[in-house]
Motif scaffolding. Structure first.
Motif, short mmCIF file in Angstrom:
data_model
loop_
_atom_site.label_atom_id
_atom_site.label_comp_id
_atom_site.label_asym_id
_atom_site.label_seq_id
_atom_site.Cartn_x
_atom_site.Cartn_y
_atom_site.Cartn_z
N VAL A 188 0.87 -1.18 0.00
CA VAL A 188 0.00 0.00 0.00
C VAL A 188 0.90 1.22 0.00
CG1 VAL A 188 -1.79 1.25 1.23
CG2 VAL A 188 -1.80 -1.24 1.20
N PHE A 189 0.79 2.02 -1.06
CA PHE A 189 1.75 3.12 -1.25
C PHE A 189 1.27 4.42 -0.62
CE2 PHE A 189 2.34 0.25 -4.94
CZ PHE A 189 3.62 -0.17 -4.63
N GLY A 190 2.12 5.40 -0.69
CA GLY A 190 1.74 6.74 -0.27
C GLY A 190 2.12 7.08 1.16
N PHE A 191 2.91 6.24 1.82
CA PHE A 191 3.34 6.60 3.18
C PHE A 191 4.50 7.56 3.12
CE2 PHE A 191 0.60 3.15 3.97
CZ PHE A 191 0.08 3.42 5.22
N PRO B 184 0.04 9.40 -5.35
CA PRO B 184 0.41 8.61 -4.17
C PRO B 184 0.36 7.10 -4.41
CG PRO B 184 -1.67 9.78 -3.82
CD PRO B 184 -1.08 10.30 -5.09
N GLN B 450 -5.56 4.54 0.66
CA GLN B 450 -5.05 3.60 1.68
C GLN B 450 -6.20 2.94 2.43
OE1 GLN B 450 -2.33 5.93 4.01
NE2 GLN B 450 -0.69 5.78 2.50
#
Lengths: 369, 659
Positions: A188-191, B184, B450
């Motif tokens: 899960v990306f975007g951290f 993202p 997310q």
């Protein structure tokens, strides 16, 4: 032609002096080099704050103290383009006089290794002055049924979730590593950082994660003691010959290669492992490096290496190195060179293989100019 | 427990600690007063001195600096209409109109006493909260963070201005601008059009300065008067304190809000001031003065932004996750003096945590006290004829702008966004709505993606999501009821803006074209990379369409019509300059920078401006230019930065600062 000749001759002198220093004649290398009254700009291609900036600000005053002539070393932040902008600037503008140096990180190495179109720098032209390794530990949630590193086999076939900063970020190493191990991991990306990812693990959103060594000791060890996290393996470290060994900070934990063997029954090898290994080296053992620009005379390189070695005995270095560097020693000379080679060279086939995989599986495009 | 509290207190009250804190506060004051420079610059300035300092003194110095910045950045927000830092953008909305009315001192003292109070409330809340903060912070998962971003966006309802479709279209533009750069979910680069600068998106400081500072400077340049209209600066000192006292409960609510939002990692501090501003409007009975100089519009954001700094310390100390740029540097500072953040900060290292929290309160008292003392003399700036002030302000905002990436492109972006801001101001498009959209776009998109990945659509029935969702609905309801207009005079004016209908339609069509551009770009991306911009574009096109319908079909008094050039309070006065003179001067500076680099260009700009525009005598011109050149040089020297270079620098090797 004259220029070439000069460089070679200077190189020879430097080599001789370096050798003299090495066999303990006691004179500092390159006595003729002096930065007295000068200001040295240490370009950090990142914003203030964060790992690379802190690392440079920790080293800068010490470097100034031990370089011949005790110059002032200032950290100049040139952020942008995921660190490619600052590195491009350095490649285009820095003169080989030892007054401009560059501190890179895995985030500077990765776009170079992947062939990002924004990269206009060439590592092979630069001279490495110092390399600062780091390491990390992969851990999982007890909800997977794993209670000890030996149980890693239980992860096979389970659905794992990992909080990633992006497929081309430093989290490419776990991405390639987990894939190699045959684990079914949803990235899960975007951290925003590894700390952010750890928070997600603590919230129970993810069940596999890694932290760099000092963050692991400070923030994950308490979770392990509570029974809410189980360590699996460390990414490992490189010995002087560039072989993967257990991370000396975590001698009781298996390295990536051992964990791989536990899972699959054989030692890792083949082109996919080679690709993983190149990014692993660029991201961990050779994560942070200090470079001098193209054509820098060898005596200046030697002076820098000597200064980086000498500072290690300084009480200020000793007092704070653990907080900044974790448990790893900054290295120069042959050790730094090995890391430099291993962490910045990738064959075109391996590069293509990784880029194609990223495009096919994660829709990654490396920009379009 | 008591022992810990007492030992922390004893550490705090030593002379040495106080002295270092005062040093930090003083640096913070100076840095904060300069627009665009905030905690990041200040902390980097102090970093080299951390060596060899003991923990408590070093922390005192760092905290002193961090705490005082949201206080001192109010000066430029109120006096010049330049947002001093991202934390005080909302203060501009009512602070600057008060300064224009000659009530600068009143606005400043209201702001400082609110800051002081906010800082202390923040520290008090933290004292109790820190022990239970870990589990509470962990309750906010991606789903809840997404809902908080929506809650922030709900403030658009209250800030949408007279025409709701206009406000929502502006917000959609902001969301799209915020989505420029890496997506993202996939990392693919959106709306970059082959420009390297856009890979990282447009920096917040550019958007803030472009939308708020450039239009004000441009307006003032045309009027040729002083900032404060009328002669008196007002002895509003005590009046300001009374303004705060009358709104004590608003101040308490906003401080608590600020502290909480700061404590939740992920949302970031740049919306806190807008949320509390929106809250002030939503809970007010009479909203007619908001945007025109209502003291409540100052008390609310200023109470919350200082409290927010306290809250932001929590994730930094407990989890090692910096909530903002300055917290990232603060974290670096902590590491340099050997303090590693983590659970131990509420365990064995609790005394350090408490001395940090209380240092914060103490530093707020010091900072606000000093600012109070300075308020009267500094507000004298607003009585200076503007042509003398203008070159300083233009140089300052350019200096602030290129702090973002230290590139000429920063100045170009500032100019472009500035022109958009000027037109938005003229045609009554609410700039705060765009800004909120811009700030929250990455959060909204990232956390939504997310949340879907972690929980699937089931995330919508999580209790936290439902609670925040209900809060959002309430906020929208009160927001729509109490809409506020920041576009200047309204209603009573006899003239309508209907006359310039065609150019208003033209601007709306231009905004629609921007949506079209975004849509066209989105088609070249994968589903995950394109779904957010496409969704926003659809919303934008719908409301932009409604607006166009209003503009084309609406009756003469329809609220969609607005043209500041027809209903503005300057209309009919003598000697209004050319509409574009402000951006033209800035453009001149940018073009010269591209040729000869910023430093030489700035000197040339000062000489030209003072001679031609301000009609200053040669001695005065040279003196002012020398002062400005020396000041900028000193700043650049201390911050170790190179100015943006131009063609000259690429052709010749010049010494610093001309390099």
């Amino acid at each position: 032609m004259t220029g070439l000749f000069t460089t070679t001759r200077r190189g020879a002198i430097g080599l001789a002096l370096g050798a003299a220093a090495a066999i303990g004649l006691g004179t500092p290398a390159a006595a003729e080099v002096s930065f007295e009254g000068k200001t040295i700009e240490w370009i950090i291609p990142f914003s203030p704050g964060g790992g690379s900036d802190t690392w440079a600000r920790f080293n800068a005053p010490l470097l100034g103290k031990y370089l011949p002539g005790s110059p002032t070393v200032v950290v100049v932040n040139e952020p942008g383009g995921g660190s490619t902008k600052g590195a491009n600037l350095f490649a285009a503008r820095a003169k080989p006089d030892g007054l401009t140096i560059l501190g890179t990180s895995g985030s500077t190495q990765f776009p170079y290794l992947l062939g990002d179109p924004r990269v206009r720098y060439d590592y092979s032209e630069w001279k490495v002055a110092m390399a600062a390794p780091t390491g990390g530990v992969v851990y999982t949630s007890p909800s997977t049924g794993v209670t000890a590193p030996e149980d890693i086999g239980k992860l096979a076939g389970q659905k794992l979730v990992y909080a990633s900063q992006g497929a081309t970020s430093l989290d490419l190493v776990p991405l390639l590593g987990f894939k190699l191990m045959g684990l079914d991991v949803q990235h899960v990306f975007g951290f925003k950082g590894r700390g952010d990812g750890r928070l997600s693990f603590e919230r129970g959103e993810t069940n596999i994660d890694y932290q760099t060594s000092s963050a692991y000791i400070k923030n994950v060890q308490p979770l392990v003691d509570n029974g809410t996290a189980v360590p699996l393996f460390s990414w490992g470290a490189l010995d002087e010959n560039g072989n993967l060994v257990r991370d000396p900070t975590f001698p009781d934990l298996p390295s990536f290669a051992e964990a791989y063997e536990t899972l699959t029954g054989k030692a890792p090898e083949g082109p996919e492992y080679d690709a993983y290994f190149a990014f692993f080296t660029a991201g961990f053992p050779a994560q942070k490096m200090v470079f001098l620009p193209k054509d820098t005379p060898q005596e200046i390189v030697d002076a820098y290496q000597a200064a980086f070695e000498a500072m290690k005995a300084d009480p200020d270095y000793q007092a704070n190195k653990e907080a900044v560097l974790g448990t790893y020693e900054q290295v120069t000379g042959k050790a730094a060179d090995t890391l430099f080679q291993r962490g910045t060279i990738i064959s075109p086939e391996l590069r293509k293989q990784v880029v194609d995989m990223l495009a096919a599986d994660y829709g990654v495009k490396l920009g379009d100019d | 427990m008591m022992d810990t509290l007492l030992s922390a207190l004893a550490n705090l009250l030593t002379l040495q600690h106080m002295a270092y804190m005062l040093l930090g506060v003083s640096v913070g004051l100076v840095i904060g007063v300069i627009p665009g420079l905030g905690g990041i610059a200040g902390l980097s300035l102090l970093m080299p001195f951390l060596y060899g300092m003991d923990e408590v003194s070093a922390l005192g110095m760092l905290i002193g600096l961090v705490a005082v910045i949201p206080t001192s950045d109010t000066f430029s927000s109120v006096l010049m209409g330049i947002p001093g830092s991202s934390a005080s953008q909302a203060t501009v909305l009512d602070g600057f109109p008060m300064a224009k009315k000659g009530q600068a001192a009143r606005a400043l003292s209201a702001a400082f006493v609110s800051s002081l109070f906010g800082g202390i409330v923040g520290a008090v809340i933290l004292t109790g909260f820190v022990l239970i903060a870990r589990p509470l912070i962990l309750m906010f998962g991606s789903a809840e963070l997404f809902m908080l971003a929506l809650f922030g966006l709900s403030m658009v309802a209250v800030l949408a201005g007279r025409s709701l479709p206009k406000g929502l279209a502006a917000c959609a533009v902001g969301l799209l601008i915020g989505s420029i750069g890496g997506a993202p979910a996939t990392g693919e680069f959106r709306m970059i059009f082959g420009t390297e600068y856009l890979y990282d998106g447009i920096p917040l400081v550019i958007i803030g300065l472009g939308l708020f500072a450039v239009p004000e400077i441009s307006d003032l340049l045309r009027k040729n008067s002083t900032i404060a209209e009328g002669n008196s600066l007002g002895s509003g000192w005590l009046l300001g304190i009374r303004d705060w006292w009358n709104n004590l409960f608003l101040s308490i609510r906003c401080s608590s809000l600020g502290c909480m939002i700061g404590a939740i990692p992920g949302l970031g501090g740049s919306v806190v001031d807008w949320i509390s501003y929106g809250h002030a409007v939503q809970t007010a009975k009479d909203t007619s003065q908001f945007g025109k100089g209502d003291p409540r519009g100052i008390v609310a954001p200023e109470s919350s932004n200082n409290a927010m700094q306290g809250g932001a310390l929590l994730p930094t100390m407990l989890f090692g996750i910096p909530g903002s740029g300055s917290m990232a540097v603060f974290l670096g500072g902590m590491v340099l003096i050997g303090i590693e953040p983590g659970p131990s900060m509420v365990g064995p290292d609790l005394d350090i945590t408490y001395s940090i929290i209380w240092s914060l309160a103490l530093a707020n008292i010091m900072g606000a006290g000093i600012c109070m003392g300075l308020a009267r003399p500094i507000s004298g700036l607003t009585a200076i004829p503007f042509p003398y002030l203008a070159p300083f302000m233009i140089a300052l905002i350019c200096f602030a702008a290129f702090q973002a990436t230290r590139d000429l492109s920063d100045l170009v972006a500032l100019l472009v966004i500035g022109m958009v801001g000027i037109l938005m101001k003229r045609f009554g498009w609410p700039r705060p709505a765009l800004l909120i959209g811009y700030v929250l776009a990455p959060q909204a998109e990232t956390f939504f993606y997310q949340a879907l990945q972690f929980d699937g659509w089931g995330f919508v029935i999580r209790p936290g999501v439902l609670i925040i969702g209900a809060m959002t609905l309430v906020s929208v309801y009160f927001g729509l009821k109490n809409r506020v207009d920041d576009t200047g005079p309204t209603g009573e004016a006899v003239v309508t803006s209907h006359a310039s209908r065609n150019i208003q339609i033209g601007f709306a069509v231009a905004m629609m074209a921007f949506f079209g551009l975004a849509l066209w770009d989105a088609t070249s991306h994968s589903f995950l990379g394109a779904v957010f911009p496409i969704g926003v574009t659809v919303v934008g096109v719908v409301f932009g369409g409604i607006l166009l319908l209003h503009l084309m079909r609406g009756h003469k008094d329809h609220p969609a019509f607005f043209d500041y050039e027809i209903v503005g309070d300057h209309v009919g006065n003598e000697g209004n300059g050319w509409f574009w003179s402000g951006p033209a001067w800035i453009a001149g500076l940018v073009v010269t920078t591209a040729l000869v680099g910023f430093y030489i260009a700035m000197i040339g700009f000062f000489l030209t401006f003072l001679r031609l525009r301000a009609n200053a005598s040669w001695p005065r011109t040279l003196l002012l230019t020398a002062c400005a050149a020396g000041f900028i040089l000193g700043l650049a020297y201390m911050l170790n930065l190179n100015f943006p270079s131009g063609w000259l620098q690429s052709a010749y090797d010049l010494p610093w600062p001309f390099r």
